[in-house]
Motif scaffolding. Structure first.
Motif, PDB file in Angstrom:
ATOM      1  N   ARG A 127    -121.226  -5.660  65.328  1.00  0.00           N
ATOM      2  CA  ARG A 127    -119.705  -6.072  65.416  1.00  0.00           C
ATOM      3  C   ARG A 127    -119.759  -7.412  65.315  1.00  0.00           C
ATOM      4  NH1 ARG A 127    -115.855  -4.938  70.618  1.00  0.00           N
ATOM      5  NH2 ARG A 127    -113.892  -5.387  69.452  1.00  0.00           N
ATOM      6  N   ASP A 128    -118.706  -7.822  64.162  1.00  0.00           N
ATOM      7  CA  ASP A 128    -118.363  -9.023  63.936  1.00  0.00           C
ATOM      8  C   ASP A 128    -118.545 -10.272  64.779  1.00  0.00           C
ATOM      9  OD1 ASP A 128    -115.450 -10.837  62.348  1.00  0.00           O
ATOM     10  OD2 ASP A 128    -117.518 -11.485  62.574  1.00  0.00           O
ATOM     11  N   SER A 129    -119.518 -11.299  64.514  1.00  0.00           N
ATOM     12  CA  SER A 129    -119.880 -12.204  65.596  1.00  0.00           C
ATOM     13  C   SER A 129    -118.933 -13.191  65.929  1.00  0.00           C
ATOM     14  CB  SER A 129    -121.121 -12.855  65.009  1.00  0.00           C
ATOM     15  OG  SER A 129    -120.838 -13.539  63.764  1.00  0.00           O
ATOM     16  N   GLN A 130    -117.737 -13.275  64.897  1.00  0.00           N
ATOM     17  CA  GLN A 130    -116.693 -14.169  65.093  1.00  0.00           C
ATOM     18  C   GLN A 130    -115.741 -13.485  65.771  1.00  0.00           C
ATOM     19  OE1 GLN A 130    -115.418 -15.986  61.307  1.00  0.00           O
ATOM     20  NE2 GLN A 130    -117.612 -16.275  60.831  1.00  0.00           N
ATOM     21  N   HIS A 131    -115.706 -12.030  66.237  1.00  0.00           N
ATOM     22  CA  HIS A 131    -114.693 -11.462  66.901  1.00  0.00           C
ATOM     23  C   HIS A 131    -114.050 -11.902  68.201  1.00  0.00           C
ATOM     24  CE1 HIS A 131    -112.069  -8.099  68.007  1.00  0.00           C
ATOM     25  NE2 HIS A 131    -112.584  -8.112  69.071  1.00  0.00           N
ATOM     26  N   TRP A 226    -110.112 -22.126  52.991  1.00  0.00           N
ATOM     27  CA  TRP A 226    -110.060 -23.493  53.589  1.00  0.00           C
ATOM     28  C   TRP A 226    -111.038 -23.476  54.670  1.00  0.00           C
ATOM     29  CZ3 TRP A 226    -108.908 -25.232  58.365  1.00  0.00           C
ATOM     30  CH2 TRP A 226    -109.007 -26.535  58.529  1.00  0.00           C
ATOM     31  N   TRP A 227    -110.977 -22.496  55.578  1.00  0.00           N
ATOM     32  CA  TRP A 227    -111.975 -22.428  56.729  1.00  0.00           C
ATOM     33  C   TRP A 227    -113.165 -22.152  56.261  1.00  0.00           C
ATOM     34  CZ3 TRP A 227    -112.568 -23.860  61.545  1.00  0.00           C
ATOM     35  CH2 TRP A 227    -113.748 -23.503  62.078  1.00  0.00           C
ATOM     36  N   THR A 228    -113.440 -21.456  55.521  1.00  0.00           N
ATOM     37  CA  THR A 228    -114.853 -21.094  54.955  1.00  0.00           C
ATOM     38  C   THR A 228    -115.427 -22.204  54.182  1.00  0.00           C
ATOM     39  OG1 THR A 228    -114.003 -19.841  53.163  1.00  0.00           O
ATOM     40  CG2 THR A 228    -114.598 -18.590  55.031  1.00  0.00           C
ATOM     41  N   ARG A 229    -114.758 -22.736  53.609  1.00  0.00           N
ATOM     42  CA  ARG A 229    -115.358 -24.067  53.020  1.00  0.00           C
ATOM     43  C   ARG A 229    -115.681 -25.371  53.840  1.00  0.00           C
ATOM     44  NH1 ARG A 229    -110.480 -23.744  48.161  1.00  0.00           N
ATOM     45  NH2 ARG A 229    -111.104 -21.938  47.343  1.00  0.00           N
ATOM     46  N   PHE A 230    -114.508 -25.332  54.743  1.00  0.00           N
ATOM     47  CA  PHE A 230    -115.006 -26.265  55.549  1.00  0.00           C
ATOM     48  C   PHE A 230    -116.136 -25.984  56.469  1.00  0.00           C
ATOM     49  CE2 PHE A 230    -114.050 -27.894  60.169  1.00  0.00           C
ATOM     50  CZ  PHE A 230    -114.158 -29.136  59.965  1.00  0.00           C
ATOM     51  N   ARG A 331    -119.831 -22.210  64.511  1.00  0.00           N
ATOM     52  CA  ARG A 331    -118.931 -23.315  64.428  1.00  0.00           C
ATOM     53  C   ARG A 331    -117.478 -22.732  64.799  1.00  0.00           C
ATOM     54  NH1 ARG A 331    -120.387 -26.925  59.235  1.00  0.00           N
ATOM     55  NH2 ARG A 331    -122.351 -27.067  59.496  1.00  0.00           N
ATOM     56  N   PHE A 332    -117.204 -21.647  64.198  1.00  0.00           N
ATOM     57  CA  PHE A 332    -115.916 -21.005  64.837  1.00  0.00           C
ATOM     58  C   PHE A 332    -115.745 -20.786  66.379  1.00  0.00           C
ATOM     59  CE2 PHE A 332    -112.549 -17.825  65.065  1.00  0.00           C
ATOM     60  CZ  PHE A 332    -111.839 -18.178  63.848  1.00  0.00           C
ATOM     61  N   GLU A 333    -116.674 -20.683  66.922  1.00  0.00           N
ATOM     62  CA  GLU A 333    -116.988 -20.302  68.536  1.00  0.00           C
ATOM     63  C   GLU A 333    -116.442 -21.805  69.018  1.00  0.00           C
ATOM     64  OE1 GLU A 333    -119.502 -18.513  72.165  1.00  0.00           O
ATOM     65  OE2 GLU A 333    -120.214 -18.390  70.032  1.00  0.00           O
TER      66      GLU A 333
END
Length: 370
Positions: A127-131, A226-230, A331-333
Protein backbone atom coordinates in the motif's frame (compact mmCIF):
# COMPACT_ATOMS: atom_id res chain seq x y z
CA UNK A 1 -56.27 -5.79 -23.54
CA UNK A 2 -53.78 -8.37 -22.34
CA UNK A 3 -51.12 -7.14 -24.76
CA UNK A 4 -51.63 -3.54 -23.64
CA UNK A 5 -51.33 -4.51 -19.98
CA UNK A 6 -48.22 -6.55 -20.70
CA UNK A 7 -46.63 -3.68 -22.61
CA UNK A 8 -47.38 -1.23 -19.79
CA UNK A 9 -45.88 -3.70 -17.31
CA UNK A 10 -42.74 -4.11 -19.40
CA UNK A 11 -42.42 -0.33 -19.81
CA UNK A 12 -42.76 0.18 -16.07
CA UNK A 13 -40.24 -2.57 -15.37
CA UNK A 14 -37.79 -1.02 -17.84
CA UNK A 15 -38.17 2.37 -16.16
CA UNK A 16 -37.61 0.88 -12.70
CA UNK A 17 -34.57 -1.06 -13.90
CA UNK A 18 -33.16 2.10 -15.43
CA UNK A 19 -33.59 4.38 -12.41
CA UNK A 20 -33.46 1.96 -9.50
CA UNK A 21 -29.91 1.06 -8.37
CA UNK A 22 -29.20 -2.63 -8.83
CA UNK A 23 -26.72 -2.71 -5.95
CA UNK A 24 -28.78 -2.41 -2.79
CA UNK A 25 -25.69 -2.23 -0.57
CA UNK A 26 -24.46 0.98 -2.24
CA UNK A 27 -24.74 3.98 0.06
CA UNK A 28 -26.28 7.27 -0.99
CA UNK A 29 -23.10 9.13 -0.07
CA UNK A 30 -19.51 8.91 -1.25
CA UNK A 31 -17.87 6.50 1.22
CA UNK A 32 -14.67 5.20 -0.42
CA UNK A 33 -11.58 7.29 -1.07
CA UNK A 34 -10.48 7.94 -4.64
CA UNK A 35 -7.28 5.83 -4.34
CA UNK A 36 -9.37 2.91 -3.04
CA UNK A 37 -11.80 3.15 -5.97
CA UNK A 38 -8.92 3.42 -8.44
CA UNK A 39 -7.21 0.38 -6.96
CA UNK A 40 -10.45 -1.63 -7.15
CA UNK A 41 -10.93 -0.59 -10.78
CA UNK A 42 -7.35 -1.56 -11.56
CA UNK A 43 -7.87 -4.97 -9.99
CA UNK A 44 -11.07 -5.43 -11.98
CA UNK A 45 -9.28 -4.54 -15.24
CA UNK A 46 -6.45 -6.94 -14.39
CA UNK A 47 -8.92 -9.79 -13.80
CA UNK A 48 -10.69 -9.01 -17.07
CA UNK A 49 -7.34 -9.13 -18.88
CA UNK A 50 -6.28 -12.38 -17.22
CA UNK A 51 -9.61 -14.19 -17.66
CA UNK A 52 -10.44 -12.69 -21.08
CA UNK A 53 -13.67 -11.14 -19.78
CA UNK A 54 -15.65 -8.22 -21.17
CA UNK A 55 -14.12 -5.19 -19.43
CA UNK A 56 -16.95 -2.85 -20.43
CA UNK A 57 -19.58 -5.00 -18.71
CA UNK A 58 -17.51 -5.34 -15.55
CA UNK A 59 -16.84 -1.59 -15.37
CA UNK A 60 -20.50 -0.80 -16.01
CA UNK A 61 -21.59 -3.11 -13.19
CA UNK A 62 -18.90 -1.68 -10.93
CA UNK A 63 -20.21 1.85 -11.56
CA UNK A 64 -23.49 0.87 -9.87
CA UNK A 65 -21.62 0.51 -6.59
CA UNK A 66 -20.81 4.22 -6.47
CA UNK A 67 -22.55 7.55 -6.48
CA UNK A 68 -22.05 11.00 -7.92
CA UNK A 69 -18.96 11.85 -9.90
CA UNK A 70 -17.42 8.39 -9.64
CA UNK A 71 -20.47 6.71 -11.14
CA UNK A 72 -20.34 9.26 -13.96
CA UNK A 73 -16.63 8.60 -14.62
CA UNK A 74 -16.98 4.83 -14.56
CA UNK A 75 -19.99 4.88 -16.86
CA UNK A 76 -18.13 7.10 -19.33
CA UNK A 77 -15.25 4.62 -19.27
CA UNK A 78 -17.67 1.71 -19.83
CA UNK A 79 -19.33 3.56 -22.72
CA UNK A 80 -16.00 4.16 -24.44
CA UNK A 81 -14.97 0.54 -23.97
CA UNK A 82 -18.31 -0.67 -25.29
CA UNK A 83 -17.82 1.49 -28.38
CA UNK A 84 -14.66 -0.46 -29.19
CA UNK A 85 -12.04 2.00 -27.96
CA UNK A 86 -8.80 0.36 -26.73
CA UNK A 87 -8.51 0.17 -22.95
CA UNK A 88 -5.56 2.52 -22.53
CA UNK A 89 -7.11 5.13 -24.85
CA UNK A 90 -10.41 4.96 -22.96
CA UNK A 91 -8.60 5.43 -19.64
CA UNK A 92 -6.62 8.40 -20.96
CA UNK A 93 -9.78 10.02 -22.30
CA UNK A 94 -11.56 9.56 -18.95
CA UNK A 95 -9.50 11.80 -16.66
CA UNK A 96 -9.05 10.80 -13.00
CA UNK A 97 -10.65 7.37 -13.42
CA UNK A 98 -7.13 6.08 -12.69
CA UNK A 99 -4.18 8.02 -11.33
CA UNK A 100 -1.64 9.50 -13.73
CA UNK A 101 0.96 6.99 -12.55
CA UNK A 102 -1.35 4.02 -13.14
CA UNK A 103 -2.38 5.31 -16.56
CA UNK A 104 1.25 5.80 -17.58
CA UNK A 105 2.13 2.30 -16.38
CA UNK A 106 -0.68 0.74 -18.43
CA UNK A 107 0.29 2.74 -21.52
CA UNK A 108 3.94 1.73 -21.10
CA UNK A 109 3.01 -1.92 -20.56
CA UNK A 110 0.75 -1.91 -23.63
CA UNK A 111 3.57 -0.56 -25.80
CA UNK A 112 6.25 -2.89 -24.41
CA UNK A 113 4.16 -6.06 -24.13
CA UNK A 114 4.50 -6.34 -20.35
CA UNK A 115 0.86 -5.82 -19.42
CA UNK A 116 0.48 -8.91 -17.23
CA UNK A 117 3.67 -8.17 -15.28
CA UNK A 118 2.64 -4.52 -14.87
CA UNK A 119 -0.75 -5.44 -13.44
CA UNK A 120 0.93 -7.75 -10.95
CA UNK A 121 3.46 -5.05 -10.05
CA UNK A 122 0.77 -2.39 -9.50
CA UNK A 123 -1.44 -4.69 -7.43
CA UNK A 124 1.23 -6.62 -5.50
CA UNK A 125 3.05 -3.48 -4.49
CA UNK A 126 2.51 -2.66 -0.86
CA UNK A 127 0.00 0.00 0.00
CA UNK A 128 1.18 3.49 -0.83
CA UNK A 129 3.61 4.47 1.91
CA UNK A 130 2.41 8.05 1.67
CA UNK A 131 -1.23 7.13 2.25
CA UNK A 132 -1.19 7.64 6.02
CA UNK A 133 0.68 10.91 5.65
CA UNK A 134 -1.88 12.09 3.07
CA UNK A 135 -4.73 11.19 5.42
CA UNK A 136 -3.04 13.06 8.27
CA UNK A 137 -2.46 16.09 6.07
CA UNK A 138 -6.06 16.03 4.80
CA UNK A 139 -7.37 15.91 8.36
CA UNK A 140 -5.09 18.78 9.34
CA UNK A 141 -6.39 20.84 6.41
CA UNK A 142 -10.01 20.04 7.36
CA UNK A 143 -9.22 21.03 10.95
CA UNK A 144 -7.68 24.28 9.75
CA UNK A 145 -10.68 25.07 7.55
CA UNK A 146 -13.06 24.44 10.46
CA UNK A 147 -10.98 26.70 12.71
CA UNK A 148 -10.91 29.36 9.99
CA UNK A 149 -14.71 29.32 9.74
CA UNK A 150 -15.16 29.58 13.52
CA UNK A 151 -12.56 32.34 13.92
CA UNK A 152 -14.01 34.26 10.95
CA UNK A 153 -17.53 34.12 12.43
CA UNK A 154 -16.34 35.22 15.89
CA UNK A 155 -14.18 38.08 14.61
CA UNK A 156 -16.95 39.20 12.24
CA UNK A 157 -19.31 39.37 15.21
CA UNK A 158 -16.74 41.45 17.13
CA UNK A 159 -16.23 43.82 14.21
CA UNK A 160 -19.94 44.34 13.56
CA UNK A 161 -21.33 44.48 17.11
CA UNK A 162 -18.58 44.89 19.71
CA UNK A 163 -16.06 47.32 18.19
CA UNK A 164 -18.62 50.13 17.62
CA UNK A 165 -19.86 49.83 21.23
CA UNK A 166 -16.32 49.99 22.57
CA UNK A 167 -15.60 53.09 20.48
CA UNK A 168 -18.74 54.85 21.76
CA UNK A 169 -17.93 53.82 25.32
CA UNK A 170 -14.43 55.28 25.07
CA UNK A 171 -15.76 58.51 23.55
CA UNK A 172 -18.43 58.97 26.23
CA UNK A 173 -15.90 58.61 29.03
CA UNK A 174 -13.33 60.70 27.12
CA UNK A 175 -10.99 57.77 27.16
CA UNK A 176 -10.07 57.44 23.53
CA UNK A 177 -6.53 56.61 24.70
CA UNK A 178 -8.00 53.28 25.82
CA UNK A 179 -8.36 52.30 22.16
CA UNK A 180 -4.58 52.36 21.64
CA UNK A 181 -4.10 48.58 22.18
CA UNK A 182 -6.91 47.93 19.70
CA UNK A 183 -5.61 50.15 16.91
CA UNK A 184 -3.97 47.23 15.05
CA UNK A 185 -7.22 45.25 15.32
CA UNK A 186 -9.30 48.17 14.07
CA UNK A 187 -6.94 48.79 11.14
CA UNK A 188 -6.93 45.07 10.26
CA UNK A 189 -10.74 44.91 10.48
CA UNK A 190 -11.07 47.93 8.16
CA UNK A 191 -8.75 46.28 5.64
CA UNK A 192 -10.73 43.02 5.83
CA UNK A 193 -14.02 44.87 5.28
CA UNK A 194 -12.60 46.57 2.17
CA UNK A 195 -11.05 43.41 0.71
CA UNK A 196 -13.84 40.99 1.64
CA UNK A 197 -15.86 41.37 -1.63
CA UNK A 198 -12.74 40.71 -3.73
CA UNK A 199 -11.67 37.74 -1.60
CA UNK A 200 -15.19 36.29 -1.72
CA UNK A 201 -15.29 36.71 -5.50
CA UNK A 202 -11.91 34.99 -5.88
CA UNK A 203 -13.10 32.09 -3.71
CA UNK A 204 -16.21 31.69 -5.88
CA UNK A 205 -14.08 31.69 -9.04
CA UNK A 206 -11.67 29.15 -7.52
CA UNK A 207 -14.60 26.95 -6.47
CA UNK A 208 -16.10 27.14 -9.96
CA UNK A 209 -12.77 26.35 -11.62
CA UNK A 210 -12.26 23.46 -9.20
CA UNK A 211 -15.45 21.86 -10.53
CA UNK A 212 -13.96 21.72 -14.04
CA UNK A 213 -12.04 18.46 -14.40
CA UNK A 214 -9.29 19.64 -16.83
CA UNK A 215 -8.50 22.67 -14.67
CA UNK A 216 -8.52 20.61 -11.49
CA UNK A 217 -6.25 18.02 -13.08
CA UNK A 218 -3.79 20.64 -14.35
CA UNK A 219 -3.57 22.33 -10.95
CA UNK A 220 -3.07 18.97 -9.23
CA UNK A 221 -0.32 18.01 -11.67
CA UNK A 222 1.47 21.32 -11.15
CA UNK A 223 1.24 21.02 -7.36
CA UNK A 224 2.39 17.41 -7.49
CA UNK A 225 5.27 18.31 -9.78
CA UNK A 226 6.33 21.12 -7.44
CA UNK A 227 6.14 18.83 -4.43
CA UNK A 228 8.09 15.99 -6.02
CA UNK A 229 10.80 18.33 -7.26
CA UNK A 230 11.05 19.84 -3.80
CA UNK A 231 11.01 16.56 -1.96
CA UNK A 232 13.39 14.67 -4.38
CA UNK A 233 12.93 11.71 -6.72
CA UNK A 234 9.39 10.43 -6.63
CA UNK A 235 9.21 10.68 -10.41
CA UNK A 236 12.50 8.78 -10.68
CA UNK A 237 11.12 5.98 -8.51
CA UNK A 238 8.11 5.54 -10.79
CA UNK A 239 10.30 5.48 -13.90
CA UNK A 240 12.81 3.05 -12.43
CA UNK A 241 10.00 0.61 -11.58
CA UNK A 242 8.69 0.75 -15.13
CA UNK A 243 12.16 0.37 -16.59
CA UNK A 244 12.78 -2.65 -14.36
CA UNK A 245 9.79 -4.41 -15.94
CA UNK A 246 11.03 -3.59 -19.42
CA UNK A 247 14.60 -4.66 -18.69
CA UNK A 248 13.40 -7.90 -17.07
CA UNK A 249 11.40 -8.68 -20.22
CA UNK A 250 14.47 -8.05 -22.41
CA UNK A 251 13.12 -4.94 -24.12
CA UNK A 252 15.63 -2.37 -25.49
CA UNK A 253 16.17 0.56 -23.16
CA UNK A 254 16.00 3.12 -25.98
CA UNK A 255 12.48 2.03 -26.92
CA UNK A 256 11.35 2.20 -23.29
CA UNK A 257 12.76 5.71 -22.90
CA UNK A 258 11.05 6.75 -26.12
CA UNK A 259 7.65 5.53 -24.91
CA UNK A 260 8.04 7.18 -21.51
CA UNK A 261 9.25 10.42 -23.09
CA UNK A 262 6.24 10.48 -25.38
CA UNK A 263 3.52 9.73 -22.85
CA UNK A 264 4.75 10.97 -19.45
CA UNK A 265 2.40 13.48 -17.83
CA UNK A 266 5.14 15.72 -16.36
CA UNK A 267 6.65 18.06 -18.97
CA UNK A 268 9.99 18.42 -17.20
CA UNK A 269 10.41 14.65 -16.85
CA UNK A 270 9.33 14.23 -20.46
CA UNK A 271 12.09 16.54 -21.71
CA UNK A 272 14.72 14.78 -19.61
CA UNK A 273 13.58 11.37 -20.89
CA UNK A 274 13.74 12.48 -24.51
CA UNK A 275 17.24 13.85 -23.88
CA UNK A 276 18.32 10.46 -22.49
CA UNK A 277 16.65 8.64 -25.40
CA UNK A 278 18.48 10.78 -27.97
CA UNK A 279 21.83 10.13 -26.30
CA UNK A 280 21.19 6.37 -26.19
CA UNK A 281 20.31 6.32 -29.89
CA UNK A 282 23.62 8.07 -30.60
CA UNK A 283 25.44 5.15 -28.99
CA UNK A 284 25.98 6.40 -25.44
CA UNK A 285 25.71 4.12 -22.42
CA UNK A 286 22.02 4.08 -21.33
CA UNK A 287 22.75 4.14 -17.61
CA UNK A 288 25.16 7.04 -18.01
CA UNK A 289 22.44 8.84 -19.98
CA UNK A 290 19.96 8.29 -17.13
CA UNK A 291 22.61 9.66 -14.78
CA UNK A 292 23.06 12.74 -17.00
CA UNK A 293 19.26 13.17 -17.04
CA UNK A 294 19.31 13.09 -13.20
CA UNK A 295 17.32 9.88 -12.80
CA UNK A 296 20.29 8.00 -11.33
CA UNK A 297 23.28 9.11 -9.33
CA UNK A 298 26.81 8.09 -10.24
CA UNK A 299 27.01 5.09 -7.89
CA UNK A 300 23.60 3.77 -8.97
CA UNK A 301 24.53 4.03 -12.65
CA UNK A 302 27.79 2.20 -12.01
CA UNK A 303 26.05 -0.55 -10.01
CA UNK A 304 23.56 -1.22 -12.81
CA UNK A 305 26.29 -1.09 -15.45
CA UNK A 306 28.25 -3.81 -13.61
CA UNK A 307 25.21 -6.09 -13.24
CA UNK A 308 25.77 -9.44 -14.99
CA UNK A 309 22.39 -9.88 -16.66
CA UNK A 310 18.97 -8.32 -17.27
CA UNK A 311 17.34 -10.01 -14.28
CA UNK A 312 19.91 -8.61 -11.87
CA UNK A 313 19.62 -5.18 -13.48
CA UNK A 314 15.84 -5.27 -13.04
CA UNK A 315 16.21 -6.27 -9.38
CA UNK A 316 18.71 -3.43 -8.82
CA UNK A 317 16.35 -0.91 -10.42
CA UNK A 318 13.52 -2.03 -8.15
CA UNK A 319 15.72 -1.64 -5.07
CA UNK A 320 16.66 1.89 -6.09
CA UNK A 321 12.99 2.70 -6.71
CA UNK A 322 11.98 1.45 -3.27
CA UNK A 323 14.74 3.47 -1.61
CA UNK A 324 13.60 6.65 -3.34
CA UNK A 325 9.93 6.00 -2.51
CA UNK A 326 10.81 5.52 1.15
CA UNK A 327 12.80 8.77 1.17
CA UNK A 328 9.89 10.72 -0.35
CA UNK A 329 7.43 9.09 2.06
CA UNK A 330 9.58 10.06 5.05
CA UNK A 331 9.72 13.68 3.96
CA UNK A 332 6.00 13.76 3.26
CA UNK A 333 5.28 12.23 6.67
CA UNK A 334 7.44 14.82 8.43
CA UNK A 335 5.64 17.59 6.60
CA UNK A 336 2.24 16.13 7.52
CA UNK A 337 3.34 15.74 11.15
CA UNK A 338 4.19 19.41 11.59
CA UNK A 339 1.14 20.66 9.64
CA UNK A 340 -1.38 20.42 12.49
CA UNK A 341 0.84 22.03 15.17
CA UNK A 342 1.61 24.83 12.71
CA UNK A 343 -2.12 25.40 12.11
CA UNK A 344 -2.82 25.41 15.86
CA UNK A 345 0.00 27.90 16.51
CA UNK A 346 -1.22 30.20 13.74
CA UNK A 347 -4.76 30.40 15.10
CA UNK A 348 -3.44 30.62 18.66
CA UNK A 349 -1.53 33.73 17.62
CA UNK A 350 -4.70 35.26 16.18
CA UNK A 351 -6.70 34.51 19.36
CA UNK A 352 -3.87 35.86 21.52
CA UNK A 353 -3.69 39.02 19.42
CA UNK A 354 -7.44 39.66 19.71
CA UNK A 355 -7.46 38.84 23.43
CA UNK A 356 -4.48 41.10 24.10
CA UNK A 357 -6.27 43.99 22.37
CA UNK A 358 -9.42 43.56 24.47
CA UNK A 359 -7.51 43.16 27.75
CA UNK A 360 -5.38 46.22 26.97
CA UNK A 361 -8.48 48.26 26.15
CA UNK A 362 -10.23 47.33 29.41
CA UNK A 363 -7.04 47.93 31.43
CA UNK A 364 -6.54 51.41 29.95
CA UNK A 365 -10.21 52.30 30.38
CA UNK A 366 -10.21 51.23 34.02
CA UNK A 367 -7.00 53.16 34.75
CA UNK A 368 -8.39 56.25 33.04
CA UNK A 369 -11.61 56.17 35.07
CA UNK A 370 -9.93 55.43 38.40
Amino acid sequence: MMNTTQRLTECWQFTMDRWTPRWRLATWWHSDSSPAIQRSLLQLIAIAHQERLDTATLVSNYSDEHRGVWRFRLRRLATRLRAGMPLVDAIEQTPEVLSDQQTLAIRFATQTGTLTQTYHELLDRQRDSQHLARVTLARSIAYGVALLVVVTVVISFLIVYIFPVMKRLAEEFEGTFALAPMRPLIIASDIVVVLFPFVFLMLLIALFMGCIAPVRRTVRQQLTSWWTRFSTSSRSAELLRLLSLSVDAGRPISGSLSILGRYHFDSLVRRRLLFARNEVELGADPWQCLHDAKFLNEKEAEAIRLSPDNRFQAWTLRQFAEARENAVADRFERFATIAQPAIVLFFSFIVLWVGWGFVGYLSNLIRGLA
